[in-house]
Each structure stands twice: as C-alpha cells, then as structure tokens.
Design an enzyme around this catalytic site. Structure first.
Site, PDB file in Angstrom:
ATOM      1  CB  SER A  16      -1.084   0.158   1.162  1.00  0.00           C
ATOM      2  OG  SER A  16       0.017  -0.083   2.523  1.00  0.00           O
ATOM      3  CG  ASP A  18       3.976   7.379  -1.979  1.00  0.00           C
ATOM      4  OD1 ASP A  18       2.992   6.934  -2.036  1.00  0.00           O
ATOM      5  OD2 ASP A  18       4.696   8.474  -2.120  1.00  0.00           O
ATOM      6  CB  ALA A  20       4.150  -0.981  -3.615  1.00  0.00           C
ATOM      7  NE  ARG A  48       2.189  -0.874   8.984  1.00  0.00           N
ATOM      8  CZ  ARG A  48       2.968   0.017   9.353  1.00  0.00           C
ATOM      9  NH1 ARG A  48       3.718  -0.405  10.573  1.00  0.00           N
ATOM     10  NH2 ARG A  48       3.759   0.712   8.872  1.00  0.00           N
ATOM     11  CG  HIS A 240      22.141   5.556  -6.804  1.00  0.00           C
ATOM     12  ND1 HIS A 240      21.700   4.176  -6.740  1.00  0.00           N
ATOM     13  CD2 HIS A 240      21.153   6.248  -6.797  1.00  0.00           C
ATOM     14  CE1 HIS A 240      20.351   4.307  -6.186  1.00  0.00           C
ATOM     15  NE2 HIS A 240      20.178   5.445  -6.206  1.00  0.00           N
ATOM     16  CE  LYS A 343      26.363  16.196 -17.222  1.00  0.00           C
ATOM     17  NZ  LYS A 343      27.211  17.337 -17.823  1.00  0.00           N
ATOM     18  NE  ARG A 370      24.468  13.274 -22.332  1.00  0.00           N
ATOM     19  CZ  ARG A 370      24.046  14.248 -21.631  1.00  0.00           C
ATOM     20  NH1 ARG A 370      23.081  14.387 -21.021  1.00  0.00           N
ATOM     21  NH2 ARG A 370      25.055  15.292 -21.861  1.00  0.00           N
ATOM     22  CE1 TYR A 378      30.681  13.667 -25.474  1.00  0.00           C
ATOM     23  CE2 TYR A 378      28.614  12.665 -24.672  1.00  0.00           C
ATOM     24  CZ  TYR A 378      29.405  13.689 -24.799  1.00  0.00           C
ATOM     25  OH  TYR A 378      29.564  14.400 -23.724  1.00  0.00           O
ATOM     26  CE  LYS A 380      36.479  17.289 -25.266  1.00  0.00           C
ATOM     27  NZ  LYS A 380      36.370  18.519 -24.249  1.00  0.00           N
TER      28      LYS A 380
END
Length: 491
Positions: A16, A18, A20, A48, A240, A343, A370, A378, A380
């Site tokens: 119940s 957020d 999920a 619950r 992350h 980004k 990216r 890419y 450069k």
C-alpha cells in the site's frame, strides 16, 4: 530456468506504500504485458492497510501507463493479483500470508517465492524474521529483495547484513540498486572488456582523471524529511555512483559470471582508502529570487526539513585507488539536487597530447558514457576545421542510442533486475562484502561531518553547484572545455 510444472509467487511487502504504487506494481505490469514473467506467476500484496483488489487497482492504475487498447490486458493483470492484510510484527499474520501462497501453489510440483521489501528500514529485521519463520517455500526456491538504504554507516550496515545472513543464504539475498539495471551502466563492462582499442589505454599512463556525475534539476519536492535523514552522500554517492565507480575501475574478471564480477568489484574497493574531508566539497541549495515556482525555494524552505538543517544536497568527493592501474588518477564523484540540468554520466578525460605541435590548441580527448537522459557513448576528439582553414575544432565519434537503435525500447532498470531475481542471476546485485567495503570508505567521513557539524556551502537553485566544487575538480587536474557542447543527434 522455470518449467510449466513450477509456479512463482511475487510478494510485495508494503503493497500500500508509495514505492509499491509508483515503481513496483508498474514494473510488474510491464513484465506481465510483455509476457516476460516465468509461467504461472502470481502476485500477492501484503500491508497493514486493508485493500480489496479493486481498491488496489484504483490506487495503482494511474501509474501504469496503460494504452487505450490495453484495458483488457490490465484486467488480466489484476486478476493475477491477491492481497493480504497483516501487521509486520505478528507471526500469525505471516502464517495467513503463507497459507494464501500455499493455496496458490496447489497443483504444481514446485512453488518458488520472491519477497520484495518495499518497506522502511525500521521494519526490515522483524519482517525478514517472520518471512523466515512462516513463509519460506518447502518445494522451490525463496528469494528476498532488499531496497536501499542498507544501513546508515558501517556498524548499522553490518548489523543488517549479520541479521540477513543469520536467516538466509547469500544466494537468497538480493540487495537492489536500480542503477545496476540501467542500460549504459550494464554497457560499461562490454565497452571496457569487449573492445581491444580501449584496454591498453585504460590506466594511469593515458587517463588524467575520471569524473562520475549525477545531477537533478529539482529539489526535495516536499520529501525533505526523508532526504534529511540520509543526505546526498548516503542517498546517491555511496551506492549508485560507487557502483559506476567499481565498473569503471575494476580489473577484468576471469569469467563473465556473477561471482567473478563481484569479486573484482570488492578487490578495487579494498584498494580505496577512506575519503578525507579535505577531498570533499559539500553544498546546500538556496532559492533563486529570480526563479519561478520551486526554484524560488531553498532546501530549508521545505516545510518537511528540520529547521536549521546542515544536511548536504550536493557533494563532491575525490576518490583515490592505491593499485598499479590507477595510482595517481583521481576519480571525482559528484552529485546534487536543484542543479542546472538532469544528467548522469561517466567522463574519462585523457592526458594532454605529448609533444604538441599545434600551439596548445589541442584539447584533451574524453570518452563519455551518458547514463541518462539520452543514453549515449561518445568520444570527444580534435579534428581539422572543414574547408580551407587549418584550424583545430572539437568534434566527436557519437553513438546515441535513440539515433542508432530507433525501434528498440530500453527497458526500465527495475524490469531487468526483477527478472534477474526470478532467474537467479546476482551479477547486478550488491554482495555483503562489497557493501562492507563501501561503508568502510565513507563512514569515517560521514561521522566527521556529523560530529563537527560541517556546514555546507550555499549554491543557488538551478546553478552548477558550489563554485568550490569546480575549483576542487580543477585542482585535481580536470580541464573544463567551455568551447565544446555535446548535442543530441536529430536523425
């Protein structure tokens, strides 16, 4: 792999809530409608709150992205759902859940069970204990997916890891970090180890620095109370961005297997000393008087944020690796909210060309991966200005996914990872020893920031972040080139 005589039950703990509603059920819907679930898969929500399937559908449906011709399929999806109301700290409630699952498994030779903990960390311990006591499969496998945060420091993380390891085998535990399910993060290993051209120059002899960036253009949006408990380092950098760091810096595994890949990630983390405060810049956004809407408000204007909070909304840290490949190469890891753009990327900046014959006009080569948005790789590089001119200009060799792979949709990270759990692949999940090393690197810094009440530097909503962060990157040898701006190909 599964067979038709087996069945699987996916249990959403905290059905119940957020997470999920906004992420787990939408992911399950995508897997269902694409036919990617193993055969005979059912979904059971547990929370619950007392909800009927009709009420669950009403709650979740706005987040499912249902096309006009998919209503019938959506009805089939919810027909495969069950819901059980129960407390998280009552064994009897988990016995009821186990009875519901057992009933769904009748007629099959094996019943596999997958438990997704879409729950606050405060109930992880009691919920996993009750799952172990009442809900483990007796005829198939059982697996538990744990959402971050995996603790707040080394001590709390080890306490959680010890608790989980006392209940489950490591192969039954899936610590999910959705960044490991992103297309370009998964592509990092292929780019590094399937291309002969990159291998010889992926080291301190050719690379000047590596910059790993995560930028969000919005603030806490009323979620500051939750964010303030963890801050930017715990929320993004320690998990992350550290996963991207590992994949960019680790040695080549001996096989493309989960154990070998995760071994190499742990090895590179062991080569990283704890981060020093002198190698860190902390910031907190303030409102822009000239901005519009949310941009006018600073972090401390969020009513859910404690008054006078010094929690950073921006962090830059310089990480160093003490091994033969990377000694002397700074890895500049930075992340922040309320910045000038959305980004996430990895930027490998190579050294200056030795023996320059172009009067200092040659800029450094950069390989950029990216991650989001507009997934791309890419390189450069310098080239001659077309025409009669002999001037040097910056250009790129560009693989932009939306241009090259126009008709191939990229799956959501959660879709990949949940399928990985069904099929028992742990490559893209965090192992306990890896988690311990990650916290070893960050815990002394976090404790010092909190002990000494280090105040973050104010930066304006919509800016690049604190100016001191750019100064710190420059001190580490990073050269910013304002004359070049990558643009997404239009074809």
């Amino acid at each position: 792999m599964s067979n038709s005589k087996e069945c699987s039950t996916f249990v959403v703990m905290g059905a119940s809530g957020d997470l999920a509603k906004k992420k787990i059920y939408p992911t399950l819907w995508q897997l269902f409608k694409k036919g990617l679930f193993p055969p005979n898969t059912r979904i059971v929500g547990y929370a619950r709150s007392g909800l009927s399937i009709a009420q669950l559908k009403e709650r979740v449906k706005p987040f499912l992205k249902i096309a006009a011709d998919e209503e019938k399929k959506c009805d089939e999806f919810f027909a495969s759902n069950e819901y059980v109301k129960g407390a998280y700290d009552e064994k009897e409630a988990f016995d009821n859940l186990a009875a519901k699952i057992w009933k769904l498994e009748q007629g099959y030779t094996a019943g596999n069970r997958l438990f997704y903990l879409a729950l606050p960390p405060s109930v992880f311990a009691i919920v996993t204990s009750n799952i172990k006591l009442s809900c483990m499969s007796k005829s198939g496998w059982s697996r538990v997916i744990v959402e971050k945060p995996f603790g707040k420091d080394l001590e709390s993380s080890e306490k959680l890891s010890s608790h989980l390891s006392s209940l489950f085998k490591e192969e039954e535990i899936y610590r999910i970090d959705h960044y490991l399910g992103k297309e370009m993060v998964q592509n990092l290993m292929v780019l590094r180890f399937a291309n002969c051209i990159l291998g010889p120059m992926w080291n301190r002899n050719y690379i000047e620095n590596v910059v790993i960036t995560f930028k969000e253009p919005f603030g806490t949006k009323g979620r500051g109370g939750y964010f303030d408990e963890f801050g930017m380092i715990r929320d993004v950098m320690q998990n992350h961005l550290l996963q991207i760091f590992c994949l960019a810096a680790m040695e080549k595994p001996c096989r493309n297997m989960a154990t070998d890949i995760r071994d190499e990630k742990v090895k590179v983390l062991k080569s990283v000393p704890p981060i020093e405060l002198d190698d860190v810049v902390l910031g907190q956004y303030v409102g822009d008087p000239k901005g519009e809407g949310e941009a006018k408000e600073g972090y401390l204007d969020d009513p859910t944020v404690p008054k006078g909070s010094i929690t950073p909304t921006y962090a830059l840290a310089v990480m160093k690796i003490k091994n033969e490949r990377w000694d002397g190469v700074p890895f500049i890891v930075k992340c922040g909210k309320a910045l000038n753009e959305r980004k996430s990327e990895v930027r490998i900046q190579f050294k200056d060309v030795p023996g320059d014959i172009f009067g200092g006009k040659a800029k450094r080569n950069e390989l950029v991966i990216r991650v989001q948005p507009n997934e791309a790789v890419y390189l450069k590089m310098m080239t001659k200005q077309p025409g009669m001119s002999g001037e040097l200009v910056e250009s790129e060799l560009d693989l932009t996914y939306k241009a090259r792979y126009k008709d191939i949709p990229l799956p959501d990270a959660y879709e990949r990872l949940i399928l990985d759990v069904f099929y028992g692949s742990q490559t893209n999940f965090v192992r306990s020893d890896e988690l311990a090393e990650a916290w070893r690197i960050f815990t002394p810094l976090l404790h010092r920031i909190e002990r000494e009440k280090i105040k973050p530097i104010p930066y304006v909503f919509g800016s690049r972040g604190p100016e001191q962060a750019d100064i710190k990157a420059k001190e580490q040898g990073f050269h910013y080139s304002p004359s070049y701006q990558w643009s997404k190909p239009q074809h």
